[in-house]
Design an enzyme around this catalytic site. Sequence first.
Site, PDB file in Angstrom:
ATOM      1  N   SER A  52     -34.247 -66.870  58.943  1.00  0.00           N
ATOM      2  CA  SER A  52     -33.071 -66.593  58.101  1.00  0.00           C
ATOM      3  C   SER A  52     -31.747 -66.590  58.860  1.00  0.00           C
ATOM      4  CB  SER A  52     -33.244 -65.242  57.407  1.00  0.00           C
ATOM      5  OG  SER A  52     -33.533 -64.238  58.361  1.00  0.00           O
ATOM      6  N   ASP A 331     -26.994 -56.899  55.475  1.00  0.00           N
ATOM      7  CA  ASP A 331     -28.105 -56.162  54.869  1.00  0.00           C
ATOM      8  C   ASP A 331     -28.956 -55.554  55.983  1.00  0.00           C
ATOM      9  OD1 ASP A 331     -29.551 -58.252  55.913  1.00  0.00           O
ATOM     10  OD2 ASP A 331     -29.928 -59.231  53.986  1.00  0.00           O
ATOM     11  N   HIS A 334     -29.526 -58.756  58.637  1.00  0.00           N
ATOM     12  CA  HIS A 334     -28.657 -59.904  58.926  1.00  0.00           C
ATOM     13  C   HIS A 334     -27.193 -59.532  59.098  1.00  0.00           C
ATOM     14  CE1 HIS A 334     -32.063 -61.314  56.319  1.00  0.00           C
ATOM     15  NE2 HIS A 334     -32.206 -62.107  57.370  1.00  0.00           N
TER      16      HIS A 334
END
Length: 356
Positions: A52, A331, A334
């Site tokens: 991610s 979050d 990240h």
Amino acid sequence: MGKQKKHILLFHLLFLHLLLAGVQVVESKSHHHLHGQNQVHGFSKLFAFGDSYADTGNSAKSTSDSWHEPYGITFPGKPSGRWSDGRVLTDYVASFIGIKSPIPRQWMKYGPKLVKFGINFAYGGSGVFETSTPVNMTVQINSFQQLIQQGLYTKKDLYSSVALVSLAGNDYNAYASRNGTAEGLPAFISSVVNQLALNLKRINVMGVKTIIVTALPPLDCLPLRTLSSSFQQCSETDNAGVIFHNQLLQQAVDKLNNQSKDSTFLTLDLYRSFKTILNQTALPAGNMKFDDPLKPCCMGVNSSYSCGSKDENGVRMYTVCKNPKTAFFWDMFHPTQEGWKAVRLLLDSYLFPPKP
Ligand SMILES: *[C@@H]1O[C@H](CO)[C@@H](O)[C@H](O)[C@H]1NC(C)=O
Ligand SMILES: *[C@@H]1O[C@H](CO)[C@@H](O)[C@H](O)[C@H]1NC(C)=O
Ligand SMILES: *[C@@H]1O[C@H](CO)[C@@H](O)[C@H](O)[C@H]1NC(C)=O
Ligand SMILES: *[C@@H]1O[C@H](CO)[C@@H](O)[C@H](O)[C@H]1NC(C)=O
Ligand SMILES: *[C@@H]1O[C@H](CO)[C@@H](O)[C@H](O)[C@H]1NC(C)=O
């Protein structure tokens, strides 16, 4: 290739070394046979693999928070599959080498012209081994190999390309959720790094000569791990494992560089850069200040919910800070766009320290 162009490239490679490695400056190697590209910096394409931190829109729309509001509110203004309020690592590496961010693999259905700046194969949640996603790094590289075999890129294209490989720790989350033991962890870390090194080599053998791999960030400083201290301090629990992983990775990268004459493998030191930004007292410049650096901007109302989730009635079950620019973390895992920008700025300032 003209002499001047070669110099630009050499400078560029050296710059990359300093920028990305921060610690370890490997001997610079030139690409003697690079021809016919138009980019200022000499690189024409970026191929991204991993998780991610690199994904710009491959994760499944049906299951990923990254396709729900408030992801993407800063850039591009709506959810784009990026795991942030805005741009992520791949976008900054692309801008650094002077090209547009490559399209996510799943956009290829919209036409072959879009692949001019490369392709992003990265998939949120993935690792080198089995994690919660079906798309491990091997599968991503297989997809790249297939496209090469179909003739989508020439040898020359690949020669002037950069690969970015992000591995930020999903294998270790999966290990923990399988109830892996502490005694077994060092051996597991070795197997992760060995597999990662094989993957780097494989991308290299396919023809990409400049390969950047991320070191693990300080996992104990991610909001998920600092929640228990109300985001006041890094938990230190995973730190020894992270340091071990990063040492093994650096050894593997050194070895790859030793073994190949015409290729350059670089480590992007997310550990040192995150640590420095999170330790606000030691910052070199004023434009990386974050009010409460360990605290995420967006989070679920309680542990049953995450950023972006809604209840069965469609009611938001998360909170978002007023201004994502003031937060380093977006979050639980990240960075924000501003966070990634700070990582980039910080790495720049190692090379060009601000004048007193
Ligand atoms: C990656 O996933 C594929 C498909 O599930 C699987 O066959 C392969 O063994 C996996 N690779 C690794 C290194 O775990
Ligand atoms: C791991 O341990 C927890 C708590 O003991 C248990 O509930 C869970 O089923 C275990 N998971 C696996 C995959 O063994
Ligand atoms: C790289 O090669 C040099 C010289 O041959 C050697 O001294 C060094 O130990 C090698 N390093 C690695 C990591 O293989
Ligand atoms: C933060 O930086 C200061 C100044 O360099 C240093 O003394 C301190 O130990 C650092 N703290 C942490 C938690 O790394
Ligand atoms: C989270 O909040 C919801 C809604 O307020 C509530 O129904 C649920 O029980 C809470 N869960 C936890 C683990 O506190």
